[in-house]
Design a protein around this motif. Structure first.
Motif, PDB file in Angstrom:
ATOM      1  N   LYS A   5       1.999  -3.595   4.919  1.00 13.07           N
ATOM      2  CA  LYS A   5       2.566  -2.326   5.399  1.00 13.07           C
ATOM      3  C   LYS A   5       3.610  -1.787   4.417  1.00 13.07           C
ATOM      4  CE  LYS A   5       3.421   0.756   8.723  1.00 13.07           C
ATOM      5  NZ  LYS A   5       2.769   1.118   9.945  1.00 13.07           N
ATOM      6  N   ILE A   6       4.470  -2.661   3.902  1.00 13.32           N
ATOM      7  CA  ILE A   6       5.489  -2.236   2.935  1.00 13.32           C
ATOM      8  C   ILE A   6       4.820  -1.699   1.673  1.00 13.32           C
ATOM      9  CG2 ILE A   6       7.322  -3.051   1.391  1.00 13.32           C
ATOM     10  CD1 ILE A   6       8.138  -4.998   3.680  1.00 13.32           C
ATOM     11  N   LYS A   7       3.826  -2.418   1.181  1.00 17.02           N
ATOM     12  CA  LYS A   7       3.133  -1.974  -0.033  1.00 17.02           C
ATOM     13  C   LYS A   7       2.448  -0.633   0.207  1.00 17.02           C
ATOM     14  CE  LYS A   7       0.152  -3.404  -3.752  1.00 17.02           C
ATOM     15  NZ  LYS A   7      -0.558  -4.522  -4.371  1.00 17.02           N
ATOM     16  N   GLU A   8       1.840  -0.480   1.367  1.00 11.96           N
ATOM     17  CA  GLU A   8       1.181   0.782   1.722  1.00 11.96           C
ATOM     18  C   GLU A   8       2.177   1.941   1.720  1.00 11.96           C
ATOM     19  OE1 GLU A   8      -0.011   2.117   5.983  1.00 11.96           O
ATOM     20  OE2 GLU A   8      -1.713   0.997   5.157  1.00 11.96           O
ATOM     21  N   LEU A   9       3.341   1.725   2.317  1.00 13.61           N
ATOM     22  CA  LEU A   9       4.383   2.758   2.335  1.00 13.61           C
ATOM     23  C   LEU A   9       4.806   3.126   0.922  1.00 13.61           C
ATOM     24  CD1 LEU A   9       6.690   1.444   5.201  1.00 13.61           C
ATOM     25  CD2 LEU A   9       5.463   3.617   5.197  1.00 13.61           C
TER      26      LEU A   9
END
Length: 79
Positions: A16-20
Motif C-alpha cells: 500500500k505504501i509503495k502504491e501511494l
C-alpha cells in the motif's frame, strides 16, 4: 522483549505504501529528503513499521490512517 511480526500484515502495508508513493510520482530519494524516513526496507516488508511512522507516512501523502487501512487485503497468518 521481542516484537511479534505478522508477515501478511507487513506485506500488505508495504504494498500500500509503495502504491501511494508510485501513484504520486515520488521517488524513494525524494521521500527520504522530505521526511527522513527510509522506505526501501519498509516497502520490502522487512521492517515491522510502528504506528507512529505509518502516521507520518500517511500525513505526507495527505491521507488518514482510516483511509490507509480501507481495502487493505491481509491474508490470515498460519499458526
Amino acid at each position: 522483549m521481542s516484537q511479534f511480526k505478522n508477515h501478511s500484515l507487513n506485506n500488505a502495508i508495504a504494498l500500500k505504501i509503495k502504491e501511494l508513493r508510485v501513484n504520486r510520482g515520488v521517488t524513494l530519494e525524494i521521500f527520504y529528503f522530505d521526511t527522513g524516513i527510509h522506505l526501501a526496507r519498509i516497502e520490502q516488508g522487512k521492517t515491522n513499521i510502528t504506528v507512529s511512522t505509518l502516521k507520518r507516512i500517511c500525513d505526507y501523502f495527505e491521507i488518514n490512517l482510516e483511509e490507509f487501512f480501507k481495502g487493505l487485503k491481509i491474508k490470515k497468518e498460519e499458526t
